[in-house]
Scaffold this motif. Structure first.
Motif, PDB file in Angstrom:
ATOM      1  N   LEU A   4      30.909 -31.969  16.132  1.00 31.64           N
ATOM      2  CA  LEU A   4      30.421 -32.178  14.771  1.00 31.64           C
ATOM      3  C   LEU A   4      29.113 -31.415  14.584  1.00 31.64           C
ATOM      4  O   LEU A   4      28.081 -31.772  15.139  1.00 31.64           O
ATOM      5  N   VAL A   5      29.153 -30.373  13.822  1.00 37.80           N
ATOM      6  CA  VAL A   5      28.029 -29.461  13.651  1.00 37.80           C
ATOM      7  C   VAL A   5      26.865 -30.143  12.938  1.00 37.80           C
ATOM      8  O   VAL A   5      27.045 -30.832  11.933  1.00 37.80           O
ATOM      9  N   GLY A   6      25.654 -29.947  13.488  1.00 34.22           N
ATOM     10  CA  GLY A   6      24.438 -30.458  12.871  1.00 34.22           C
ATOM     11  C   GLY A   6      24.258 -31.956  12.999  1.00 34.22           C
ATOM     12  O   GLY A   6      23.463 -32.540  12.258  1.00 34.22           O
ATOM     13  N   ARG A   7      24.978 -32.570  13.915  1.00 39.12           N
ATOM     14  CA  ARG A   7      24.895 -34.025  14.070  1.00 39.12           C
ATOM     15  C   ARG A   7      24.450 -34.329  15.497  1.00 39.12           C
ATOM     16  O   ARG A   7      25.250 -34.655  16.360  1.00 39.12           O
ATOM     17  N   GLU A   8      23.151 -34.242  15.700  1.00 42.55           N
ATOM     18  CA  GLU A   8      22.572 -34.334  17.040  1.00 42.55           C
ATOM     19  C   GLU A   8      22.183 -35.748  17.464  1.00 42.55           C
ATOM     20  O   GLU A   8      21.839 -35.959  18.617  1.00 42.55           O
ATOM     21  N   ARG A   9      22.220 -36.694  16.559  1.00 41.55           N
ATOM     22  CA  ARG A   9      21.755 -38.050  16.883  1.00 41.55           C
ATOM     23  C   ARG A   9      22.849 -38.892  17.519  1.00 41.55           C
ATOM     24  O   ARG A   9      24.036 -38.644  17.341  1.00 41.55           O
ATOM     25  N   ALA A  10      22.410 -39.915  18.225  1.00 40.39           N
ATOM     26  CA  ALA A  10      23.308 -40.932  18.769  1.00 40.39           C
ATOM     27  C   ALA A  10      23.172 -42.191  17.929  1.00 40.39           C
ATOM     28  O   ALA A  10      22.155 -42.397  17.257  1.00 40.39           O
ATOM     29  N   ALA A  11      24.192 -43.033  17.994  1.00 39.78           N
ATOM     30  CA  ALA A  11      24.145 -44.349  17.352  1.00 39.78           C
ATOM     31  C   ALA A  11      24.844 -45.354  18.252  1.00 39.78           C
ATOM     32  O   ALA A  11      25.700 -44.991  19.063  1.00 39.78           O
ATOM     33  N   LEU A  12      24.463 -46.604  18.089  1.00 39.50           N
ATOM     34  CA  LEU A  12      25.128 -47.704  18.763  1.00 39.50           C
ATOM     35  C   LEU A  12      26.057 -48.373  17.761  1.00 39.50           C
ATOM     36  O   LEU A  12      25.624 -48.741  16.663  1.00 39.50           O
ATOM     37  N   LEU A  38      21.253 -54.228  24.572  1.00 35.22           N
ATOM     38  CA  LEU A  38      21.575 -52.878  24.126  1.00 35.22           C
ATOM     39  C   LEU A  38      21.034 -52.619  22.725  1.00 35.22           C
ATOM     40  O   LEU A  38      20.453 -51.559  22.453  1.00 35.22           O
ATOM     41  N   VAL A  39      21.196 -53.588  21.833  1.00 32.98           N
ATOM     42  CA  VAL A  39      20.685 -53.466  20.460  1.00 32.98           C
ATOM     43  C   VAL A  39      19.172 -53.289  20.491  1.00 32.98           C
ATOM     44  O   VAL A  39      18.623 -52.412  19.804  1.00 32.98           O
ATOM     45  N   GLU A  40      18.479 -54.080  21.283  1.00 36.48           N
ATOM     46  CA  GLU A  40      17.015 -53.961  21.369  1.00 36.48           C
ATOM     47  C   GLU A  40      16.596 -52.601  21.928  1.00 36.48           C
ATOM     48  O   GLU A  40      15.634 -52.015  21.449  1.00 36.48           O
ATOM     49  N   ARG A  41      17.315 -52.111  22.929  1.00 38.18           N
ATOM     50  CA  ARG A  41      17.006 -50.784  23.485  1.00 38.18           C
ATOM     51  C   ARG A  41      17.219 -49.692  22.439  1.00 38.18           C
ATOM     52  O   ARG A  41      16.420 -48.767  22.328  1.00 38.18           O
ATOM     53  N   ALA A  42      18.306 -49.795  21.676  1.00 40.21           N
ATOM     54  CA  ALA A  42      18.569 -48.803  20.630  1.00 40.21           C
ATOM     55  C   ALA A  42      17.472 -48.836  19.573  1.00 40.21           C
ATOM     56  O   ALA A  42      16.922 -47.787  19.206  1.00 40.21           O
ATOM     57  N   ARG A  43      17.136 -50.032  19.125  1.00 37.55           N
ATOM     58  CA  ARG A  43      16.085 -50.149  18.109  1.00 37.55           C
ATOM     59  C   ARG A  43      14.771 -49.588  18.636  1.00 37.55           C
ATOM     60  O   ARG A  43      14.057 -48.884  17.912  1.00 37.55           O
ATOM     61  N   GLY A  44      14.447 -49.885  19.887  1.00 35.25           N
ATOM     62  CA  GLY A  44      13.206 -49.389  20.484  1.00 35.25           C
ATOM     63  C   GLY A  44      13.172 -47.877  20.601  1.00 35.25           C
ATOM     64  O   GLY A  44      12.103 -47.270  20.571  1.00 35.25           O
ATOM     65  N   ALA A  45      14.336 -47.265  20.730  1.00 30.05           N
ATOM     66  CA  ALA A  45      14.437 -45.808  20.848  1.00 30.05           C
ATOM     67  C   ALA A  45      14.606 -45.135  19.486  1.00 30.05           C
ATOM     68  O   ALA A  45      14.744 -43.908  19.414  1.00 30.05           O
ATOM     69  N   GLY A  46      14.631 -45.920  18.412  1.00 29.19           N
ATOM     70  CA  GLY A  46      14.824 -45.346  17.087  1.00 29.19           C
ATOM     71  C   GLY A  46      16.248 -44.876  16.835  1.00 29.19           C
ATOM     72  O   GLY A  46      16.493 -44.031  15.974  1.00 29.19           O
ATOM     73  N   TYR A 107      27.803 -44.789  21.119  1.00 24.12           N
ATOM     74  CA  TYR A 107      27.898 -45.751  22.214  1.00 24.12           C
ATOM     75  C   TYR A 107      28.567 -46.976  21.628  1.00 24.12           C
ATOM     76  O   TYR A 107      28.079 -47.546  20.649  1.00 24.12           O
ATOM     77  N   LEU A 108      29.697 -47.396  22.219  1.00 24.74           N
ATOM     78  CA  LEU A 108      30.478 -48.506  21.683  1.00 24.74           C
ATOM     79  C   LEU A 108      30.337 -49.751  22.531  1.00 24.74           C
ATOM     80  O   LEU A 108      30.383 -49.687  23.759  1.00 24.74           O
ATOM     81  N   SER A 109      30.218 -50.883  21.834  1.00 23.34           N
ATOM     82  CA  SER A 109      30.170 -52.191  22.470  1.00 23.34           C
ATOM     83  C   SER A 109      30.925 -53.159  21.576  1.00 23.34           C
ATOM     84  O   SER A 109      31.197 -52.857  20.420  1.00 23.34           O
ATOM     85  N   GLY A 110      31.265 -54.344  22.098  1.00 25.95           N
ATOM     86  CA  GLY A 110      31.820 -55.374  21.242  1.00 25.95           C
ATOM     87  C   GLY A 110      33.138 -55.947  21.698  1.00 25.95           C
ATOM     88  O   GLY A 110      33.408 -56.081  22.881  1.00 25.95           O
ATOM     89  N   ALA A 111      33.996 -56.252  20.716  1.00 22.69           N
ATOM     90  CA  ALA A 111      35.255 -56.944  20.983  1.00 22.69           C
ATOM     91  C   ALA A 111      36.323 -56.426  20.000  1.00 22.69           C
ATOM     92  O   ALA A 111      35.990 -55.912  18.945  1.00 22.69           O
ATOM     93  N   GLU A 112      37.518 -56.559  20.289  1.00 30.83           N
ATOM     94  CA  GLU A 112      38.095 -56.895  21.551  1.00 30.83           C
ATOM     95  C   GLU A 112      38.494 -55.624  22.263  1.00 30.83           C
ATOM     96  O   GLU A 112      39.005 -54.711  21.641  1.00 30.83           O
ATOM     97  N   ASP A 176      26.792 -48.434  31.870  1.00 30.34           N
ATOM     98  CA  ASP A 176      26.381 -49.820  31.711  1.00 30.34           C
ATOM     99  C   ASP A 176      25.112 -49.877  30.863  1.00 30.34           C
ATOM    100  O   ASP A 176      24.398 -48.870  30.719  1.00 30.34           O
ATOM    101  N   VAL A 177      24.814 -51.047  30.330  1.00 34.37           N
ATOM    102  CA  VAL A 177      23.678 -51.224  29.437  1.00 34.37           C
ATOM    103  C   VAL A 177      22.407 -50.625  30.038  1.00 34.37           C
ATOM    104  O   VAL A 177      21.691 -49.875  29.373  1.00 34.37           O
ATOM    105  N   ASP A 178      22.120 -50.930  31.287  1.00 37.70           N
ATOM    106  CA  ASP A 178      20.875 -50.473  31.902  1.00 37.70           C
ATOM    107  C   ASP A 178      20.849 -48.978  32.194  1.00 37.70           C
ATOM    108  O   ASP A 178      19.796 -48.420  32.497  1.00 37.70           O
ATOM    109  N   GLU A 179      22.008 -48.314  32.092  1.00 41.18           N
ATOM    110  CA  GLU A 179      22.096 -46.874  32.333  1.00 41.18           C
ATOM    111  C   GLU A 179      22.110 -46.040  31.053  1.00 41.18           C
ATOM    112  O   GLU A 179      22.023 -44.821  31.116  1.00 41.18           O
ATOM    113  N   VAL A 180      22.240 -46.694  29.917  1.00 44.24           N
ATOM    114  CA  VAL A 180      22.299 -45.953  28.652  1.00 44.24           C
ATOM    115  C   VAL A 180      20.984 -45.237  28.433  1.00 44.24           C
ATOM    116  O   VAL A 180      19.918 -45.840  28.496  1.00 44.24           O
ATOM    117  N   ASP A 181      21.074 -43.937  28.186  1.00 45.82           N
ATOM    118  CA  ASP A 181      19.912 -43.121  27.876  1.00 45.82           C
ATOM    119  C   ASP A 181      20.167 -42.468  26.527  1.00 45.82           C
ATOM    120  O   ASP A 181      20.780 -41.402  26.443  1.00 45.82           O
TER     121      ASP A 181
END
Length: 185
Positions: A4-12, A38-46, A107-112, A176-181
């Motif tokens: 996806l051209v010009g879409r450099e960001r990540a999202a949770l 994971l949500v807190e880490r994402a928010r902290g990283a912007g 980055y995907l998380s959740g159910a089911e 894993d959550v602790d490895e997400v960068d």
């Protein structure tokens, strides 16, 4: 490496962590706690956090079962995408939301695990996203009485096969959550 051209960001993406979806899910409390970290880490990283909330005849919009679990809550300005199909992209505005945020990696998380998570993994990857499954932040209910494997086996298998997912110009994997960068996405 997204296509996806010009879409450099990540999202949770937090998929269907709703009362009626995870009430009887495998290791519910541990997984909800992992998603919260994971949500807190994402928010902290912007990094944008996008919430997905399912509804259908068995999960009625506005009901207690439909609500996101009380341990988690969308933050101010975070998007909630309502869906009616397994793949979070089908019949929703998720693609427009992610394009507007400049997101090319998810980055995907959740159910089911064996339904909406798996469908959304494939949907995102087929649409060109770098697609990472957070291996310790997804869960499933027990469908073994219907002939499905036990939830733990479903989760392990999904983590195993997504770890080796490949396609030209896109990345995939399991972390894993602790490895997400989020900075490396």
């Amino acid at each position: 490496m997204t296509t996806l051209v010009g879409r450099e960001r990540a999202a949770l993406l937090v998929i269907d962590v709703q009362n009626g979806v995870v009430a009887e899910a495998f290791e519910r409390d541990r997984v909800v706690g992992a998603v919260a970290r994971l949500v807190e880490r994402a928010r902290g990283a912007g990094v944008p956090v996008v919430w997905v909330q399912h509804s259908d005849d068995g999960l009625v919009r506005g009901s207690d079962d439909w609500l996101i679990v009380p341990e988690l809550a969308p933050g101010e300005g975070e998007t909630v995408v309502e869906k009616h199909h397994g793949d979070s992209f089908e019949g929703t505005n998720l693609e427009e939301v992610l394009a507007g945020l400049g997101v090319g990696a998810l980055y995907l998380s959740g159910a089911e695990t064996d339904a909406c998570v798996r469908s959304t993994l494939h949907g995102a990857f087929a649409r060109g996203y770098d697609t990472y499954l957070v291996g310790d932040a997804h869960t499933s209910g027990d469908r073994s009485s219907w002939g499905a494997p036990e939830p733990e086996a479903v989760i392990r298998h999904t983590n195993l096969y997504w770890k080796y997912q490949t396609a030209p110009g896109k990345s995939a994997g399991v972390v894993d959550v602790d490895e997400v960068d989020f900075a490396k996405a």
